[in-house]
Enzyme design. Structure first.
Site, PDB file in Angstrom:
ATOM      1  N   CYS A 198       0.836  -1.207   0.000  1.00 61.09           N
ATOM      2  CA  CYS A 198       0.000   0.000   0.000  1.00 61.09           C
ATOM      3  C   CYS A 198       0.872   1.259   0.000  1.00 61.09           C
ATOM      4  O   CYS A 198       0.358   2.376  -0.101  1.00 61.09           O
ATOM      5  CB  CYS A 198      -0.915   0.024   1.210  1.00 61.09           C
ATOM      6  SG  CYS A 198      -2.004  -1.399   1.281  1.00 61.09           S
ATOM      7  N   ASP A 239       2.711   2.389   2.527  1.00 62.41           N
ATOM      8  CA  ASP A 239       3.086   2.939   3.831  1.00 62.41           C
ATOM      9  C   ASP A 239       2.998   1.924   4.964  1.00 62.41           C
ATOM     10  O   ASP A 239       2.051   1.151   5.068  1.00 62.41           O
ATOM     11  CB  ASP A 239       2.303   4.222   4.188  1.00 62.41           C
ATOM     12  CG  ASP A 239       0.891   4.235   3.651  1.00 62.41           C
ATOM     13  OD1 ASP A 239       0.307   3.147   3.542  1.00 62.41           O
ATOM     14  OD2 ASP A 239       0.372   5.325   3.372  1.00 62.41           O
ATOM     15  N   CYS A 280       5.168   8.213   2.393  1.00 60.75           N
ATOM     16  CA  CYS A 280       5.417   9.539   1.826  1.00 60.75           C
ATOM     17  C   CYS A 280       5.745  10.539   2.935  1.00 60.75           C
ATOM     18  O   CYS A 280       5.688  10.213   4.129  1.00 60.75           O
ATOM     19  CB  CYS A 280       4.214  10.005   1.029  1.00 60.75           C
ATOM     20  SG  CYS A 280       2.780  10.331   2.059  1.00 60.75           S
ATOM     21  N   CYS A 306      -2.876   9.180   5.798  1.00 57.68           N
ATOM     22  CA  CYS A 306      -1.609   9.148   6.549  1.00 57.68           C
ATOM     23  C   CYS A 306      -1.881   9.403   8.033  1.00 57.68           C
ATOM     24  O   CYS A 306      -1.277   8.774   8.903  1.00 57.68           O
ATOM     25  CB  CYS A 306      -0.641  10.207   6.035  1.00 57.68           C
ATOM     26  SG  CYS A 306      -0.150   9.975   4.324  1.00 57.68           S
TER      27      CYS A 306
END
Lengths: 404, 137
Positions: free
Chosen positions: B37, B39, B62, B105
């Site tokens: 995915c 992360d 990221c 995130c």
């Protein structure tokens, strides 16, 4: 050396100053409509267009009458696919392409599928090449078009186009080639490749944005196309609309320069690319080349850096313009479909960076990029739980991840 | 994508980056996300007398994912275990000015906090027996 550094020449290229110089008079003094047949303003513009058309035809060993100007490669690809399918629908309804084409071809094909056209998306091997035998085996008596790119825009892999061209001819199927990334960078000869249609554009070869071309074969066979834009019957009725003369002239100048400088330029860009590749890959462990080792565009380098995410890496070298196959950098939030088609795992697709070396890239810029990439990768690996786990000897493939 | 200055600051100067030994007393470890995915976050807390005295993170992802987890470690320190459980992803979004496409995130960071707290509680209950959020099969 000036910052930022442009290292994304597959995306677009700057206009060569010599191209701009050639274009300028056509904005102001020689502003005529090249379709105006009854005064000198029109003749002057037409002369500029004719000369550009000749340069472009010469570069790909075609006849000037076989060049149709469009707004760019996306339009050229759309015109080729949709124009052929519409014109030859009595003959069949099957199109063959590959799974790693540019979106201009894939999405045009998908749009045709919605209208009942059958499309075969051929797989590619680990290096990104289609097997000509797969093309041969996919052809049916309903196949009217094969569309395969010359060189891939992400990994630079060059397809065996001449072999496929032979098969297409033998089977009597039209062959379109999206040569956007190849024309001007490597020798392209439509006769030797056996292609019937070919799309390319100016802005990838140091010309202006907004102008492209579709090569349409006139003899053996004579290809007919249903136009997508109707109007004044320009470009042999295949693409109506007043020609953007300054852009056409710029395209012609860009092509002229490519023709003159390709032998020297391809050697130079390849040497810089090789230095970039060796400099980065020699200094870091677990970095993987995506694409073909040798059958690759001279300026292309696509590498996956295990355990670091592509967008984070771009952020770490933000004074260098690059692109990534990471989902985070794409509009679709999916990692690169091209890399996935090669069998590259999603994890490594997220970790990929594309470097595009071009005409104006300098050795200093390459050295700077090598140094910055190594530092950024090390910085992120230090931060990466995956790197830590791998160092502890944990096989990441056996971990039960909570996929979200 | 243009990042906020706070995201860039966390990226360049990550707070509390590193690891504790998972079997160390009072340490809770949360690992969330998946490599495919794009992360994976590892967040660890060190608890003494119900208070988080230290926190560490490592993140594959990221810039926003890195910043979210780095910020989480800052916020965790000094909080009690119960207070830590109250941290919401929306607060992280606000603090870092995350754009809509990066909200996941912050969600991942909240998940990582919860996973670390759960791991700590589980360990406290079973007195030192180690169990990880993501274990090799």
């Amino acid at each position: 050396m000036k910052l930022p550094i442009y290292m994304d020449n597959h995306s677009t290229t700057p206009c060569d100053p010599r191209v701009v110089d050639a274009m300028l008079p056509y904005f102001t003094e020689k502003f005529g409509n090249s379709a105006s047949r009854n005064h000198s303003f029109g003749w002057e513009a037409e002369e500029g267009v004719d000369q550009a058309r000749k340069h472009i035809a010469n570069l790909i060993n075609a006849d000037a009458k076989e060049i149709v100007f469009t707004s760019g490669a996306t339009e050229s690809d759309n015109l080729a696919l949709k124009g052929v399918v519409e014109m030859y629908k009595e003959k069949g309804d099957h199109v063959i392409t590959t799974s790693t084409e540019h979106r201009a071809v894939i999405d045009a094909a998908k749009s045709l599928e919605k209208k009942g056209v059958k499309v075969t998306y051929l797989p590619v091997d680990k290096a990104g090449r289609v097997d000509p035998d797969d093309v041969r085996n996919a052809i049916t008596d309903k196949t009217i078009l094969i569309s395969i790119m010359l060189a891939n825009n992400e990994i630079g892999t060059i397809h065996p186009i001449a072999e496929i061209g032979k098969i297409a001819k033998e089977k009597g199927v039209l062959f379109h080639c999206d040569a956007t990334q190849g024309v001007g960078k490597i020798p392209v000869d439509v006769q030797q490749l056996g292609v019937d249609l070919m799309a390319f554009t100016a802005h990838k070869i140091y010309g202006p944005k907004g102008i492209g071309a579709l090569y349409v074969r006139r003899k053996a066979p004579r290809v007919r196309l249903a136009p997508m834009i109707d109007g004044g019957g320009h470009e042999r009725g295949m693409r109506s609309g007043t020609l953007p003369v300054p852009l056409v002239v710029g395209f012609g100048k860009a092509v002229e320069l490519c023709a003159q400088e390709m032998p020297e330029e391809s050697v130079r860009t390849m040497a810089l690319r090789d230095r970039l590749q060796d400099g980065i890959m020699g200094a870091l462990e677990e970095v993987y080349l995506n694409g073909h080792e040798t059958e690759r565009l001279p300026g292309n380098l696509n590498i996956s850096f295990a355990y670091v995410e592509g967008e984070a890496l771009l952020m770490g070298v933000k004074e260098i313009a690059l692109s990534s196959g990471s989902a985070c950098t794409s509009a679709t939030l999916e990692p690169s479909y091209v890399l996935r088609a090669l069998g590259v795992g999603s994890d490594l697709a997220h970790s990929s960076i594309r470097f595009g070396v071009g005409r104006f890239t300098t050795p200093e810029e390459v050295e700077y990029t090598i140094d910055r990439m190594i530092k950024a990768v090390n910085h992120l690996r230090e931060m990466s739980p995956l790197y830590e786990m791998a160092k502890e000897g944990i096989d990441l493939k056996t971990v039960q991840w909570a996929v979200h | 994508m243009a990042y906020s200055e706070k995201v860039i600051d966390h990226y360049n100067n990550p707070r509390n980056m590193g690891s504790f030994k998972k079997d160390e007393e009072g340490v809770g470890t949360g690992i969330v996300g998946a490599p495919e995915c794009g992360d994976v976050m590892k967040l660890q807390i060190k608890v003494e007398e119900d208070t988080i005295v230290d926190a560490k993170f490592k993140t594959f992802g990221c810039g926003s994912a890195i910043a979210s987890s780095s910020l989480a470690t800052e916020w965790l320190k000094g909080k009690t275990v119960d207070e830590a459980g109250q941290i919401k992803n929306t607060e992280i979004v606000q603090e870092l000015n995350l754009p809509p496409v990066k909200i996941h995130c912050s969600v991942l960071a909240e998940d990582a906090i919860k996973a670390a707290l759960n791991d700590y509680k589980k360990k406290a209950d079973t007195e030192g027996e180690t169990e990880e959020a993501a274990t090799p099969a």
